[in-house]
Design an enzyme around this catalytic site. Structure first.
Site, PDB file in Angstrom:
ATOM      1  N   GLU A  59    -103.634  31.206  -1.842  1.00  0.00           N
ATOM      2  CA  GLU A  59    -103.080  30.064  -1.105  1.00  0.00           C
ATOM      3  C   GLU A  59    -102.067  29.287  -1.943  1.00  0.00           C
ATOM      4  O   GLU A  59    -102.038  28.052  -1.920  1.00  0.00           O
ATOM      5  CB  GLU A  59    -104.205  29.154  -0.607  1.00  0.00           C
ATOM      6  CG  GLU A  59    -105.157  29.869   0.336  1.00  0.00           C
ATOM      7  CD  GLU A  59    -106.267  28.984   0.878  1.00  0.00           C
ATOM      8  OE1 GLU A  59    -106.357  27.805   0.460  1.00  0.00           O
ATOM      9  OE2 GLU A  59    -107.064  29.463   1.706  1.00  0.00           O
ATOM     10  N   GLU A 110    -109.809  35.943   3.249  1.00  0.00           N
ATOM     11  CA  GLU A 110    -110.746  34.822   3.268  1.00  0.00           C
ATOM     12  C   GLU A 110    -111.006  34.497   4.730  1.00  0.00           C
ATOM     13  O   GLU A 110    -110.069  34.191   5.476  1.00  0.00           O
ATOM     14  CB  GLU A 110    -110.163  33.623   2.518  1.00  0.00           C
ATOM     15  CG  GLU A 110    -111.193  32.627   2.045  1.00  0.00           C
ATOM     16  CD  GLU A 110    -110.593  31.626   1.055  1.00  0.00           C
ATOM     17  OE1 GLU A 110    -110.000  32.055   0.051  1.00  0.00           O
ATOM     18  OE2 GLU A 110    -110.700  30.419   1.310  1.00  0.00           O
TER      19      GLU A 110
END
Length: 826
Positions: free
Chosen positions: A422, A498
């Site tokens: 991220e 994820e």
């Protein structure tokens, strides 16, 4: 990859050993554990780096050591990092002797990790520093050593507040070794083993070995490499002559043909070993062992992940590095237990979020047959927190990334290198440049595995081209993007890096069912319809998407185990803590996982097990203690991998439900789907009028009953039950037994809401290392001799002593029958 290890510190025994070997100083010394005899001080200490500093009042500790896990919990600390004292300055010192016989050797110290910003001195001389707490490093300390005399090593650590988004731990929390190397040696991370040809009949094993020479003159010798099979048999051997030029390093290639190889595979952890020996004029001067596996891996845009020619769906989990009540201090058995619990849920893959793992965790994966994605960073140049890795990125990223790959590239479990999670460069037009730079570094070290990253700012990583400079694209929390990406980029390899982020508290159930967080005592309902954060969604949604898109490699749930810190969905923002996560105190650990902080399964564990395993199983929830709700309809869920489930209440059948046909609808709310009803074919459900007694489910396959489970209404707490996961330990001062503590009624039923305070006493050759109960909002210390039960359970962790004998644990609580358990320490 490891050298021979010796389980004792430098001591008088070692001095006798050294004096008995070759007087010509041409001898090999095994690497030494360097974990005993350290002194610790929390806080600043003027001149503590000096050899003559008075440390007589410092605390004695054994490494690995996490200074923060002892607490206390406090909202003066950041709840985002667990409300524990992870910041400040900590000092470690150790006095040790170096034999005069080692005078012509290179002495070095190897740290598997130090949290964080480590600075090292030996005898007052500054040796070096390494900021990143998750990476291993080695310093040559030869020039500072006093041979035949006492030496002092000092290490200062200075972890900062708002440096991590979760609990990092603090201190020398991973293993340390002392090395006495010959001037001609295989250096740290000095072998690279690949298997370019893998068939059932024969495989080719390539061993690349680096030889480093600090001799003042040229020398001649041999490198002898032996390949040892899984049963200890020698399967191949080769000798290469060495023409050693002083002051240089050389790389040697050896190819071996292994006939009828036993392949390493998921669930089949067949391991080989390469034993590399360096001889100088026929004298053995170095021995280096490398554990590896023979296996092939491939990734296909349409088929997914392929191992040894077989397509396998990745049923994975992301895992932070802490070990629950034990904190961040590394322990092999604790890591092994974590992954065994995950494996029993059906997991076959690990993502080491969001940093390089301990060497022990990858050893566990190698030895259990679990594949792994090793991740390097949570941020690059653009920071997420004020004191994050971004402040060191420019100076250290290349060294850290190269060392990660070199350290871990011989593990057969490792299948991908993740460049980051991220990362905020996704939103930058030129973010692809840094992605390419990092990708090139990894490719320079290892061409046998693909690179990946976890992207969450869809569609930015595609618009800004970051996704085109890695090999495999990981998507975080955008399940409905898989199909869109496949249609637009048919050659792209995609997976859920994820997923879900479902939240829950073990054994807690809130009615009526709602996707909204209930503020009740900072606990989330285990009906698993409440997700909390806007990116989160029920596991069922990912199951459906993976089923609809078989080209995906699979998914990595967030997370496998609850972890310390990041107490989402509680923990918002307030100004008193620089905007980070304290306003819902006392929440101090995560709610995300299907397994709580102690390793106790929540209901969601069985939902994943119902999708990821084939051995017949069935699960039912909630508990059946609903005093005051008699006659009221209670939602009952069942998770199974069977064809059908039949529900009984007090012997009365409420009918069979067929998995995949009968569905359960509940309201969900997340940003990739909206606030809408979701129809799940992965849960079976009934509405049942509550009446005390027995709730029972029976699972059927092909019409035959093959699994069952029941819950009974419990009476008043009456006694304690102790269940040790292992009743025989190694007498090494490290091994652990995890003892489950259950509060039962007189009939032996678990009391699902019991919160009795249980006190522990340990006698014999062991000690009580930690306690816990899985309650995310408990501020009771982990290092204590008592613990309140949470949802009827708590945990006692027993550590083995160094001597053989019996360990006896007593558990007592006011008004309850006392329990005992004995553990043998061999």
């Amino acid at each position: 990859m490891k050298r021979f290890s010796m389980g004792t510190a430098v001591s008088s025994i070692l001095l006798l050993f050294v004096s008995a070997v070759l007087s010509a100083q041409e001898f090999h010394v095994p690497d030494l554990e360097f974990n005993d005899g350290w002194l610790f001080h929390k806080g600043k200490a003027e001149s503590a780096e000096d050899a003559g500093f008075d440390d007589s009042g410092w605390r004695k500790v054994t490494l690995p050591h996490d200074w923060a896990i002892e607490g206390p919990f406090s909202n003066k600390h950041n709840a985002r990092t667990g409300g524990l004292p992870v910041t400040g300055t900590g000092w470690y010192r150790k006095h040790f002797d170096i034999p005069v016989e080692w005078k012509r050797k290179r002495i070095s110290i190897e740290f598997d990790g130090a949290m964080s910003d480590a600075h090292v001195w030996v005898n007052g001389k500054f040796i070096g520093n390494r900021p990143y707490g998750y990476i291993g490093f080695e310093f040559d300390i030869t020039e500072a050593i006093k041979f035949g005399e006492e030496n002092v090593i000092a290490v200062r650590l200075s972890p900062k507040d708002l440096a991590m988004r979760w609990y990092p731990g603090a201190g020398l929390y991973r293993n340390v070794r002392l090395k006495a190397n010959h001037l001609i040696r295989i250096p740290q991370y000095g072998t690279f083993i690949t298997t370019p040809v893998v068939t059932e009949k024969e495989s080719v094993v390539n061993v690349e070995t680096t030889i480093k020479c600090d001799c003042p003159q040229d020398r001649e010798g041999n490198l002898v490499t032996t390949i040892v099979g899984p049963c200890g048999e020698v399967v191949a051997e080769d000798s290469v002559p060495l023409e050693i030029v002083h002051g240089t390093s050389m790389e040697l290639q050896q190819n071996f043909v292994v006939e009828n190889p036993v392949l390493w595979d998921i669930g089949q952890p067949n391991l080989y070993k390469a034993i590399s020996k360096v001889f100088v004029h026929e004298v053995l001067v170095d021995v280096y062992e490398t554990e590896f596996g023979i296996r092939s891996i491939d990734f296909d845009a349409d088929k997914g992940f392929i191992i040894n020619g077989r397509v396998v769906e990745l049923n994975g989990a992301c895992m932070h590095h802490d070990l629950g009540p034990l904190g961040a201090a590394v322990n092999y058995r604790a890591s092994e237990r974590q992954m065994q619990i995950m494996q029993s849920m059906g997991l076959n893959a690990l993502r080491t979020s969001h940093n390089p793992p301990s060497p022990e965790m990858l050893q566990v994966c190698d030895r259990l047959g679990i594949v792994a994605i090793v991740e390097a960073f949570d941020e690059w140049k653009t920071g997420k927190v004020p004191n994050g890795y971004n402040i060191w990125f420019d100076e250290w990223h290349e060294a850290d990334l190269r060392d990660m790959v070199r350290r871990d590239r011989n593990h057969p479990s490792v299948i991908m290198w993740s460049l980051g999670n991220e990362i905020l460069e996704q939103a930058q037009k030129d973010g692809w440049k840094l992605t390419k730079h990092l990708n090139d570094i990894v490719k320079d070290e290892d061409l046998t595995r693909p690179t990946t990253a976890g992207f969450n700012y869809f569609p930015h990583p595609f618009e800004n081209k970051l996704a085109f400079y890695i090999d495999v694209v990981g998507m975080n929390y955008w399940p409905h993007s898989y199909k869109k990406l496949k249609e637009k980029y048919p050659d792209m390899i995609i997976y859920g890096s994820e997923t879900s982020s479902q939240t829950s508290s073990r054994g807690v159930y809130h009615l009526p069912l709602s996707p909204d967080v209930d503020p009740d005592k900072n606990h989330v309902s285990s009906y698993d319809v409440i997700t909390g954060p806007p990116w989160a969604y029920a596991p069922d949604a990912e199951f459906a998407v993976q089923e609809e898109n078989p080209f995906s490699l699979g998914e990595f749930i967030w997370t496998g185990f609850d972890y310390l810190g990041e107490p989402t969905p509680y923990g918002g923002r307030d100004n008193s803590t620089n905007g980070y996560w304290n306003d819902d105190w006392p929440s101090r650990s995560s709610y995300f996982a299907p397994v709580d902080l102690c390793g106790f399964p929540k209901d969601r564990y069985y939902l994943y097990q119902s999708q990821w395993t084939t051995e017949p199983m069935v699960h039912v929830l909630p508990h059946w203690n609903w005093k005051g709700r008699e006659g009221e309809k209670i939602p009952v869920f069942s998770y199974t991998n069977c064809d059908e489930v039949e529900l009984f209440v007090n012997g009365k059948s409420y009918g069979r439900k067929v998995k995949g046909v009968d569905t359960t609808t509940f309201l969900v709310d997340y940003y990739d789907y909206g606030r809408n009803p979701f129809e799940s074919k992965y849960r079976l459900s009934w509405e049942v009028p509550y009446k005390p007694g027995e709730l029972k489910v029976v699972g059927y396959k092909n019409g035959k009953a093959v699994a069952k489970k029941s819950i009974r209404t419990a009476g008043k707490p009456a006694r304690i039950e102790l269940i040790a996961d292992r009743d025989n330990l190694n007498a090494d001062g490290k091994d652990l037994s995890f003892v489950t503590v259950r509060i039962l009624d007189a009939a032996g039923n678990l009391c699902p809401m019991a919160d009795n305070l249980v006190k522990f006493t340990v006698e014999g050759e062991g000690k009580l290392e930690a306690v816990g109960n899985g309650d995310q909002a408990s501020l009771a210390p982990f290092t204590a001799d008592e613990r309140e039960a949470f949802s009827g359970m708590c945990l006692a962790i027993i550590k083995a002593g160094d001597a053989g004998g019996t360990i006896r644990l007593k558990a007592e609580s006011k008004g309850l029958e006392t329990a005992f358990v004995s553990i043998i320490n061999n």
